[in-house]
Scaffold this active site. Structure first.
Site, PDB file in Angstrom:
ATOM      1  N   ARG A  58     102.652  41.165 103.358  1.00  0.00           N
ATOM      2  CA  ARG A  58     102.625  42.404 104.169  1.00  0.00           C
ATOM      3  C   ARG A  58     104.053  42.970 104.271  1.00  0.00           C
ATOM      4  O   ARG A  58     104.940  42.339 104.879  1.00  0.00           O
ATOM      5  CB  ARG A  58     102.095  42.129 105.569  1.00  0.00           C
ATOM      6  N   ARG A  82      98.294  42.382  93.292  1.00  0.00           N
ATOM      7  CA  ARG A  82      99.173  41.910  94.379  1.00  0.00           C
ATOM      8  C   ARG A  82      98.813  40.507  94.861  1.00  0.00           C
ATOM      9  O   ARG A  82      99.549  39.927  95.653  1.00  0.00           O
ATOM     10  CB  ARG A  82      99.202  42.911  95.524  1.00  0.00           C
ATOM     11  N   HIS A 152     103.352  50.622  96.632  1.00  0.00           N
ATOM     12  CA  HIS A 152     102.994  50.879  98.045  1.00  0.00           C
ATOM     13  C   HIS A 152     104.167  50.477  98.973  1.00  0.00           C
ATOM     14  O   HIS A 152     104.036  49.562  99.784  1.00  0.00           O
ATOM     15  CB  HIS A 152     101.742  50.030  98.327  1.00  0.00           C
ATOM     16  N   GLU A 254     104.392  56.052  99.225  1.00  0.00           N
ATOM     17  CA  GLU A 254     103.886  55.311  98.063  1.00  0.00           C
ATOM     18  C   GLU A 254     103.772  56.216  96.836  1.00  0.00           C
ATOM     19  O   GLU A 254     103.197  57.304  96.929  1.00  0.00           O
ATOM     20  CB  GLU A 254     102.506  54.748  98.410  1.00  0.00           C
TER      21      GLU A 254
HETATM   22  O1  TA6 Z   1      98.337  53.257 101.681  1.00  0.00           O
HETATM   23  C1  TA6 Z   1      97.587  53.452 102.832  1.00  0.00           C
HETATM   24  C2  TA6 Z   1      96.411  52.472 102.855  1.00  0.00           C
HETATM   25  O2  TA6 Z   1      95.476  52.771 101.853  1.00  0.00           O
HETATM   26  C3  TA6 Z   1      95.811  52.521 104.252  1.00  0.00           C
HETATM   27  O3  TA6 Z   1      94.521  53.092 104.236  1.00  0.00           O
HETATM   28  C4  TA6 Z   1      95.813  51.057 104.687  1.00  0.00           C
HETATM   29  O4  TA6 Z   1      94.622  50.418 104.290  1.00  0.00           O
HETATM   30  C5  TA6 Z   1      97.021  50.548 103.910  1.00  0.00           C
HETATM   31  O5  TA6 Z   1      96.870  51.126 102.624  1.00  0.00           O
HETATM   32  C6  TA6 Z   1      97.218  49.047 103.891  1.00  0.00           C
HETATM   33  O6  TA6 Z   1      96.207  48.428 103.142  1.00  0.00           O
HETATM   34  P1  TA6 Z   1      96.251  46.809 103.091  1.00  0.00           P
HETATM   35  O7  TA6 Z   1      95.086  46.410 102.233  1.00  0.00           O
HETATM   36  O8  TA6 Z   1      97.570  46.426 102.470  1.00  0.00           O
HETATM   37  O9  TA6 Z   1      96.164  46.356 104.515  1.00  0.00           O
END
Ligand code: TA6
Length: 288
Positions: A58, A82, A152, A254
């Site tokens: 994270r 990932r 991301h 992102e």
């Molecule tokens: O990039 C934004 C997003 O798509 C949000 O909708 C949220 O889900 C975020 O990614 C984080 O996703 P994750 O699967 O890493 O918790």
């Protein structure tokens, strides 16, 4: 460049360049830190992140591939890159004087069960004054390949209330929080609630101002869409690997090919998305 065991005893590379240091976990080819000397940490990491082979880290720079979001409920959110174990295929020192590391993920029985296509994915990370990341997909199959992709990136900010994201003025975005409606962006983006937007046909330069002594310049190529995300209070509290107040010191910008920007890669061809990020003095020359 040194290799060691990081959190959760996951292997990671440490790049000690002249102008900056960076860390990349082989799990997910996940950049977890970039620190330009004199400018502090540029990336945000959750101090409640998992460091397990079956979970994404994270924070830092998760690689979302070959899909963005969750096309079907039984598929892992943001693809499988990932949570895969990548291998280091190259390291080199440049004269400029940056350091570079390349990691590779190739299709396997496990990936083919989730996505029945052969591929060769390469993540190149170049550490100098800038953090530059290049995600390349080579279609090693006989059929055209449709793959969404995203770098991301979680950027560290001093105070979310002071954040202004510049460079998106006049663009339209898909609002994931409002029935995927298309909306226009007027002026700079400030954040005072949950934000989850896919900006389309975005320019290649976006700037994060955060009220601190620095701004972050983000350049991209090979990507048509840019996602801006901040979970805000409720979603931060709902994520077990995200501190409740984490939303106050992060914003995701992102570099993506998602939504209607899916890239078809012909057999034998490569498509690369690049994101390059740099800390600059906040009061430097006016933004380009
Ligand atoms: O990039 C934004 C997003 O798509 C949000 O909708 C949220 O889900 C975020 O990614 C984080 O996703 P994750 O699967 O890493 O918790």
């Amino acid at each position: 460049i040194a290799f060691t065991l990081g959190n959760g005893d996951l292997p990671k590379a440490i790049l000690l360049a002249e102008d900056a240091t960076a860390e990349i976990y082989l799990h997910g080819a996940h950049v977890s830190s970039f620190h330009r000397h004199g400018w502090g940490e540029m990336l945000w990491m959750s101090d409640e992140s998992n460091f397990r082979t079956d979970r994404p880290i994270r924070g830092g720079v998760p690689i979302c591939w070959p899909w963005f979001g969750q096309p079907q409920p039984e598929l892992p959110q943001h693809g499988f890159a990932r949570t895969s174990q990548w291998e280091v295929i190259e390291t080199k020192a440049h004269a400029d004087p940056s350091l570079e590391i390349a990691l590779r993920l190739t299709d396997s029985e496990a990936t083919r069960q989730l996505w029945p296509h052969p591929f060769e994915l390469t993540m190149r990370v170049i550490v100098g004054r800038d953090l530059t990341m290049q995600l390349s997909c080579l279609n090693t199959g006989e059929e055209p390949l449709d793959a969404e992709a995203a770098l991301h990136t979680y950027f560290h900010v001093q105070d979310i209330d002071a954040v202004r994201v510049a460079g998106l003025d006049g663009r339209s975005y898909i609002d994931k929080l409002d029935a995927m409606q298309g909306k226009p962006q007027a002026g700079e983006l400030t954040i005072d609630r949950e934000v989850d937007r896919i900006y389309l046909e975005t320019p290649d330069a976006v700037t994060i101002h955060d009220g601190a002594e620095r701004r972050i310049e983000i350049q991209k190529s090979g990507s048509l869409s840019t996602v801006v995300w901040n979970p805000w209070i409720d979603k931060s509290a709902a994520m077990a690997d995200f501190p409740n107040d984490g939303y106050r010191t992060m914003v995701c910008v992102e570099t993506t090919n998602a939504a209607d920007d899916v890239r078809t890669i012909q057999p034998g061809e490569v498509h690369t998305i690049t994101q390059s990020c740099r800390c600059e003095p906040a009061t430097g020359p006016a933004d380009p």
